[in-house]
Every structure is written in C-alpha cells, then in structure tokens.
Write an enzyme that holds these catalytic residues in place. Structure first.
Site, PDB file in Angstrom:
ATOM      1  N   SER A  91       0.818  -1.223   0.000  1.00 19.46           N
ATOM      2  CA  SER A  91       0.000   0.000   0.000  1.00 19.46           C
ATOM      3  C   SER A  91       0.844   1.263   0.000  1.00 19.46           C
ATOM      4  CB  SER A  91      -0.894  -0.005   1.233  1.00 19.46           C
ATOM      5  OG  SER A  91      -0.114  -0.264   2.384  1.00 19.46           O
ATOM      6  N   THR A 194      -2.278   3.238   4.025  1.00 17.76           N
ATOM      7  CA  THR A 194      -1.202   4.242   4.018  1.00 17.76           C
ATOM      8  C   THR A 194      -0.353   4.204   5.268  1.00 17.76           C
ATOM      9  OG1 THR A 194      -2.521   5.753   2.714  1.00 17.76           O
ATOM     10  CG2 THR A 194      -0.891   6.765   4.139  1.00 17.76           C
ATOM     11  N   THR A 212       1.880   6.987   0.403  1.00 25.17           N
ATOM     12  CA  THR A 212       0.978   5.903  -0.003  1.00 25.17           C
ATOM     13  C   THR A 212       1.052   5.645  -1.502  1.00 25.17           C
ATOM     14  OG1 THR A 212      -1.320   5.150   0.176  1.00 25.17           O
ATOM     15  CG2 THR A 212      -1.003   7.423  -0.486  1.00 25.17           C
ATOM     16  N   ARG A 222      -5.912   9.456 -10.148  1.00 29.45           N
ATOM     17  CA  ARG A 222      -6.599   9.690  -8.865  1.00 29.45           C
ATOM     18  C   ARG A 222      -5.572  10.050  -7.777  1.00 29.45           C
ATOM     19  NH1 ARG A 222      -6.346   7.414  -3.387  1.00 29.45           N
ATOM     20  NH2 ARG A 222      -8.413   7.600  -2.491  1.00 29.45           N
ATOM     21  N   THR A 245      -5.777   7.513   7.547  1.00 33.36           N
ATOM     22  CA  THR A 245      -5.700   6.392   6.617  1.00 33.36           C
ATOM     23  C   THR A 245      -7.119   5.962   6.278  1.00 33.36           C
ATOM     24  OG1 THR A 245      -4.743   4.185   6.251  1.00 33.36           O
ATOM     25  CG2 THR A 245      -5.555   4.682   8.475  1.00 33.36           C
ATOM     26  N   GLY A 246      -7.255   5.259   5.181  1.00 33.68           N
ATOM     27  CA  GLY A 246      -8.578   4.824   4.776  1.00 33.68           C
ATOM     28  C   GLY A 246      -9.011   5.462   3.471  1.00 33.68           C
TER      29      GLY A 246
HETATM   30  N1  ASP Z   1      -5.864   7.274   2.351  1.00 36.60           N
HETATM   31  C1  ASP Z   1      -5.229   6.634   1.245  1.00 36.60           C
HETATM   32  C2  ASP Z   1      -5.848   7.084  -0.036  1.00 36.60           C
HETATM   33  O1  ASP Z   1      -7.060   7.297  -0.078  1.00 36.60           O
HETATM   34  C3  ASP Z   1      -5.304   5.166   1.287  1.00 36.60           C
HETATM   35  C4  ASP Z   1      -4.857   4.495   2.543  1.00 36.60           C
HETATM   36  O2  ASP Z   1      -5.013   4.984   3.628  1.00 36.60           O
HETATM   37  O3  ASP Z   1      -4.298   3.429   2.428  1.00 36.60           O
HETATM   38  O4  ASP Z   1      -5.150   7.170  -1.018  1.00 36.60           O
END
Ligand code: ASP
Length: 333
Positions: A91, A194, A212, A222, A245-246
């Site tokens: 990730s 992330t 990330t 994106r 994160t998320g």
């Molecule tokens: N927040 C990150 C994103 O949307 C992804 C992640 O947290 O892994 O790119």
C-alpha cells in the site's frame, strides 16, 4: 508483511486503550515544549507514532534519531522510507498495488514544526516520494508538485527512476482486471493502508509524514487524501499533529486532519478529537458503513489518540517507557 485485510481484524482494546498508553509519557497539563522532562536534562520525552503494523518498523528507524537529539522531521522521513522501500508493503511505495492501468502512482507529504510543508502527488518511478516532498518543501517556493512535474523535479534533484511494480503487485492487478474488466473499483475497506507518521522530538517539536500508493486499482490520475495538507496530514507545533488512513475521498470531504488539530486547539484531547472527526466524516459520507477511515493524533504534550469507523485499524507507538508497541484503535462500528 502488512495484511491488507487487516482492516477487518477485530478490535481488541477499544477506544479506551489509546489514552491509557500515554500514562508515564507526559502529563496532560505539562507546559508546552517542556512535557515530561527526562532526568536531569530538559529534554522532552520523544514519541514516534505510525499507522498500521508497518509502523513498527518505521518507528524503529525513527527512534535513534529521536533519542539522540535529532529533529522530528528527520525522524518521520527516515521512518516512512522503510515501508516505502519494502516490497511486501503493498500500500506504500515499491510493491504498492497499481492503478487500473497497471501504473504505480505515489502520493506523499511532509510537514515540520514551523508549518513548512511539501507534497508530491501522482508521482511515478521514484522509490522515496517522501524525500521528494521534503525537497519540494526545502528547495522550492511551492507546496505541491504533481505528475510529470514532480518526476522532473525529482530526477533533476538526483532521484533515480525505477520500476516500482513488483511481480506480486502485477499478478494482483492481472487478477483484478480478469475479475473486474474496466469497472470502477468499488469503495472497499480492504484495498488501502497508508503510512502516516507523527513524531515529537526532545526539543518538543512535532513533525509528520504521510506516504501511499493510494487506493488499489484506482482511476489513473486519482489522488487521495494522503498528499493533501490538512486532509491526510496536519501539524501545528503549538497544538499537535494528525494523520489519516482509509478511503481518502471521505477524509478530503471533512478536511480530516486539520479538523482533528483544530478540535485539539479547542481543548479536546487527541482521543476525543479523533472521535469527533470520525463523526464528521460519517456526517459527510452517506456510504460510511461501507468504508474505512482512521485518524491518529499526537498532542504537543505527547498524548496519543486514535479512532476509526470500522474495527481493524491499528497503529504503532514508541515511547521511552513502553517501547515500540502495536495498539488496536477504537472504532465506531
Ligand atoms: N488514504 C489513502 C488514499 O485514499 C489510502 C490508505 O489509507 O491506504 O489514497
């Protein structure tokens, strides 16, 4: 190795765990910049704090810098470079899942104790986007460079281009394509992880870093929350710092990390601030039951908070008293 399905892990300790682990670290009412003085010196007791299990290795890399009087900024950069270079962390950086066309595109940002910040987004072929982000901060009048411009800047500043798509990631992408064709990746709680990192150094200064490869199989181009100052990371040296994160789109809608820090400025502790920020994300995202968002916060006095929507978010915290530990975050669901 990071298990991307770790979002689904059962929360063991719950919301009460995070404040408890700070006992012995710094009194909540310690004067700013002088929290929990160590022994005879006036040095502040350092803290390294990182998202997910890969945060343990990041904290290990940061700790010698923090305990030898180094800057939090150097510590967070050194820390997040570890998962950036680890092919098993799918990730972040090298080995990250690619976008829907098979390109690994990276987002990163960094912020120091003076509020300086640098960011790169949609960057390809560079192993350490966090270090490029730092150079954007230190060598340019800008905050953010993206795409070919970021790559050009990186190469001109000595970063080497390399293929970041590992065999494992390529196989995962081939399988995803076979199963999904050109379909839009669905919002999922298990396709992102992330690393966001915050540190408090012995001088009492805070810095943060976030890096990330973004959501797996995302649209080409994106960009998520991670390189957006205020969304994926925010540091105010008078108050504290936060990282997230998320599902980045949900965090951006709430300007999540700026919100966490502003809630701390209003007097909430980092735990309450993270919980309130999750409520704001929920209010702004009708699909919140299908996504994951997690916040991690570190106050100026070394207090830690974390909260997320769905069980499964964990973080690594390193303190002089407790060592380097993985802690399950409390969650809304
Ligand atoms: N927040 C990150 C994103 O949307 C992804 C992640 O947290 O892994 O790119």
């Amino acid at each position: 190795m990071t298990d991307r399905r770790s979002f689904l892990k059962t929360t063991a300790l719950g919301a009460a765990a995070a404040p408890a682990l700070l006992h012995g670290c710094a009194p909540a009412d310690a004067p700013q910049g002088a929290a929990a003085a160590t022994g005879s010196s006036r040095a502040v007791r350092p803290v390294a704090l990182s998202t997910w299990e890969h945060g343990l290795a990041a904290n290990e890399a940061a700790w010698p810098i923090l305990t030898s009087g180094g800057r939090a900024l150097d510590a967070v950069e050194a820390g997040v470079r570890v998962p950036e270079a680890d092919p098993d962390v799918t990730s972040v950086g090298y080995g990250g899942w690619p976008d829907r066309y098979g390109h690994v595109t990276l987002d990163a940002c960094i912020m120091d104790e003076a509020g300086r910040c640098g960011s790169v987004a949609f960057l390809r072929e560079i192993l350490h986007p966090i270090s490029v982000a730092r150079q954007v901060m230190e060598k340019t009048p800008h905050v953010m460079l993206v795409g070919d411009g970021a790559l050009d800047f990186a190469v001109k500043n000595g970063f080497e281009r390399q293929n970041l798509l590992t065999e494992n990631a390529r196989r995962g992408w081939e399988q995803w394509k076979a199963e999904n064709g050109e379909e839009t990746p669905s919002i999922s709680i298990d396709n992102h992880d992330t690393i966001g990192m915050l540190a408090l150094d012995q001088a009492g200064n805070l810095s943060g870093a976030c890096t990330t490869s973004g959501a797996a199989y995302k649209y080409h181009g994106r960009v998520g929350d991670s390189p957006i100052i205020g969304a994926g990371l925010y540091v105010d040296n008078e108050i504290g710092g936060a990282t997230s994160t998320g599902w980045g789109e949900a965090v951006i809608r709430a300007v999540g990390c700026f919100l966490v820090v502003e809630l701390m400025r209003q007097g909430h502790g980092p735990q309450a601030a993270c919980e309130l920020a999750v409520e704001r994300v929920i209010a702004k995202n009708p699909d919140w039951r299908d996504i994951q968002v997690g916040f991690l916060a570190l106050s100026k006095t070394g207090e830690v908070g974390s909260f997320c929507i769905a069980p499964g978010f964990d973080y690594a915290v390193y303190t002089p008293d407790e060592g380097n530990r993985l802690v399950d975050s409390g969650s809304r669901l």
